[in-house]
Design an enzyme around this catalytic site. Structure first.
Site, PDB file in Angstrom:
ATOM      1  N   ILE A  33      32.184  -1.294  72.998  1.00 40.92           N
ATOM      2  CA  ILE A  33      31.650  -2.617  73.338  1.00 40.92           C
ATOM      3  C   ILE A  33      31.912  -2.845  74.828  1.00 40.92           C
ATOM      4  O   ILE A  33      33.044  -2.695  75.294  1.00 40.92           O
ATOM      5  CB  ILE A  33      32.315  -3.727  72.511  1.00 40.92           C
ATOM      6  CG1 ILE A  33      32.295  -3.388  71.010  1.00 40.92           C
ATOM      7  CG2 ILE A  33      31.651  -5.061  72.790  1.00 40.92           C
ATOM      8  CD1 ILE A  33      30.925  -3.251  70.400  1.00 40.92           C
TER       9      ILE A  33
ATOM     10  N   VAL B 295      51.287 -13.136  72.758  1.00 43.50           N
ATOM     11  CA  VAL B 295      51.356 -12.938  71.308  1.00 43.50           C
ATOM     12  C   VAL B 295      52.461 -11.980  70.895  1.00 43.50           C
ATOM     13  O   VAL B 295      52.837 -11.947  69.714  1.00 43.50           O
ATOM     14  CB  VAL B 295      50.005 -12.456  70.730  1.00 43.50           C
ATOM     15  CG1 VAL B 295      48.924 -13.505  70.920  1.00 43.50           C
ATOM     16  CG2 VAL B 295      49.595 -11.106  71.304  1.00 43.50           C
TER      17      VAL B 295
ATOM     18  N   ALA C  54      47.242   4.475  67.966  1.00 43.64           N
ATOM     19  CA  ALA C  54      48.333   4.215  67.024  1.00 43.64           C
ATOM     20  C   ALA C  54      48.423   2.730  66.684  1.00 43.64           C
ATOM     21  O   ALA C  54      48.627   2.354  65.523  1.00 43.64           O
ATOM     22  CB  ALA C  54      49.655   4.703  67.618  1.00 43.64           C
ATOM     23  N   SER C  55      48.236   1.891  67.699  1.00 43.34           N
ATOM     24  CA  SER C  55      48.323   0.447  67.448  1.00 43.34           C
ATOM     25  C   SER C  55      47.202  -0.022  66.533  1.00 43.34           C
ATOM     26  O   SER C  55      47.419  -0.827  65.620  1.00 43.34           O
ATOM     27  CB  SER C  55      48.290  -0.322  68.766  1.00 43.34           C
ATOM     28  OG  SER C  55      47.014  -0.297  69.388  1.00 43.34           O
ATOM     29  N   LYS C  56      45.993   0.489  66.752  1.00 40.78           N
ATOM     30  CA  LYS C  56      44.853   0.044  65.948  1.00 40.78           C
ATOM     31  C   LYS C  56      44.879   0.654  64.549  1.00 40.78           C
ATOM     32  O   LYS C  56      44.438   0.013  63.576  1.00 40.78           O
ATOM     33  CB  LYS C  56      43.548   0.359  66.661  1.00 40.78           C
ATOM     34  CG  LYS C  56      43.342  -0.454  67.937  1.00 40.78           C
ATOM     35  CD  LYS C  56      43.361  -1.962  67.674  1.00 40.78           C
ATOM     36  CE  LYS C  56      43.031  -2.764  68.920  1.00 40.78           C
ATOM     37  NZ  LYS C  56      42.974  -4.227  68.647  1.00 40.78           N
TER      38      LYS C  56
ATOM     39  N   SER D 224      39.695  -1.256  65.445  1.00 39.43           N
ATOM     40  CA  SER D 224      38.838  -0.467  66.326  1.00 39.43           C
ATOM     41  C   SER D 224      38.449   0.800  65.593  1.00 39.43           C
ATOM     42  O   SER D 224      39.165   1.256  64.694  1.00 39.43           O
ATOM     43  CB  SER D 224      39.596  -0.105  67.614  1.00 39.43           C
ATOM     44  OG  SER D 224      38.858   0.813  68.401  1.00 39.43           O
TER      45      SER D 224
ATOM     46  N   TYR E 205      47.043   3.335  72.127  1.00 38.59           N
ATOM     47  CA  TYR E 205      46.035   2.394  71.620  1.00 38.59           C
ATOM     48  C   TYR E 205      45.602   2.775  70.209  1.00 38.59           C
ATOM     49  O   TYR E 205      45.516   1.931  69.313  1.00 38.59           O
ATOM     50  CB  TYR E 205      44.834   2.392  72.568  1.00 38.59           C
ATOM     51  CG  TYR E 205      43.735   1.436  72.186  1.00 38.59           C
ATOM     52  CD1 TYR E 205      43.863   0.072  72.420  1.00 38.59           C
ATOM     53  CD2 TYR E 205      42.560   1.897  71.590  1.00 38.59           C
ATOM     54  CE1 TYR E 205      42.846  -0.815  72.079  1.00 38.59           C
ATOM     55  CE2 TYR E 205      41.544   1.020  71.242  1.00 38.59           C
ATOM     56  CZ  TYR E 205      41.691  -0.330  71.488  1.00 38.59           C
ATOM     57  OH  TYR E 205      40.685  -1.204  71.141  1.00 38.59           O
TER      58      TYR E 205
ATOM     59  N   ASN F 133      42.493 -11.444  67.667  1.00 33.01           N
ATOM     60  CA  ASN F 133      41.702 -10.594  68.557  1.00 33.01           C
ATOM     61  C   ASN F 133      42.457 -10.056  69.769  1.00 33.01           C
ATOM     62  O   ASN F 133      42.026  -9.072  70.368  1.00 33.01           O
ATOM     63  CB  ASN F 133      40.483 -11.398  69.043  1.00 33.01           C
ATOM     64  CG  ASN F 133      39.772 -10.740  70.197  1.00 33.01           C
ATOM     65  OD1 ASN F 133      39.137  -9.712  70.041  1.00 33.01           O
ATOM     66  ND2 ASN F 133      39.895 -11.336  71.380  1.00 33.01           N
TER      67      ASN F 133
END
Length: 250
Positions: free
Chosen positions: A188, A64, A157-159, A142, A155, A90
């Site tokens: 999860i 992606v 920063a990306s979310k 998230s 992670y 996702n």
């Protein structure tokens, strides 16, 4: 209840974990499925399981973070199914490492997949949805996009970027009949989380941070995606729905 009969759902990261659970949920409600993953073996196993239920399934092996691969796959999905009614954005990756030790390669990889990849897929699908008169996009964010957590700077920063991308797309695309929301899971238990955390860590985490006394299951998240994609959420856009067992209530 076949809420999605006659509709096509494109799901990225569909080979395992939450993506697989989402695919199974939409199939159980009558949707046709365009499944995307960069791991062909996982993707084919999921597709075989879904096909056994009678679902209409097409698979696409895609990175992606590669804009050209995304455009080609989305175009092929539209040609095959005629339209994409719902996008479940996702696909994602994560590593645990301290901010002072993050390498350029790891920083770029997480941003490329989690943020850039989310944008490339959303943009490609939204262009088709605008032409067809509307649709629904649900992005995977998230709780790490809402609050900080040590050792996940890239992670997080990306979310966080996905959360504001979602809100901005909702503002711009509402007039074209496209709703855009995000889901923010907490802890999860998935193959990705199990590769990072020990059983002892998980038990301690539950005791310290989760009022409901357990970690989440992929199915807990899948139901929220189905709700946001359905007509029951017809007046919801630009929102981030938290699924965390009460963790952020502290």
């Amino acid at each position: 209840m076949l809420r999605f009969a006659g509709k096509t759902v494109l799901i990225t990261g569909a080979g395992r974990g939450i993506g697989k659970a989402i695919a199974l949920r939409f199939a159980s409600e009558g949707a046709a499925l365009a499944l995307v993953s960069n791991v062909e073996s996982d993707l084919l196993a999921t597709a075989e399981e879904l096909a056994a239920t009678g679902a209409s399934v097409r698979t696409f092996v895609v990175d992606v973070s590669d804009h050209n691969q995304v455009e080609a796959a989305v175009g092929a999905a539209v040609r095959h199914f005629g339209r994409i009614d719902i996008l479940v954005n996702n696909a994602g990756i994560a590593w645990e490492e301290p901010v002072l030790g993050i390498t350029p390669d790891h920083w770029r990889k997480i941003i490329d997949v989690n943020l850039n990849g989310t944008f490339w897929v959303a943009q490609a699908v939204a262009n088709r949805m605008a032409e067809q008169g509307g649709g629904v996009i649900v992005n995977m964010a998230s709780t790490n996009g809402l609050v900080g957590e040590a050792n996940y700077a890239h992670y997080n920063a990306s979310k966080g970027g996905v959360v504001l991308l979602t809100k901005t797309m909702a503002i711009e695309l509402g007039g074209k009949g496209i709703r855009v929301n995000a889901v923010c899971p907490g802890y999860i238990q998935t193959p990705m989380s199990e590769a990072i955390d020990s059983p002892e860590f998980i038990e301690q985490y539950i005791r310290a941070k989760i009022p409901l006394g357990r970690v989440g299951k992929p199915e807990d998240v899948a139901g929220v995606f189905a709700f946001l994609a359905s007509d029951d959420a017809a007046f919801i856009t630009g929102e981030t729905i938290v699924v965390d067992g009460g963790q952020l209530a502290f």
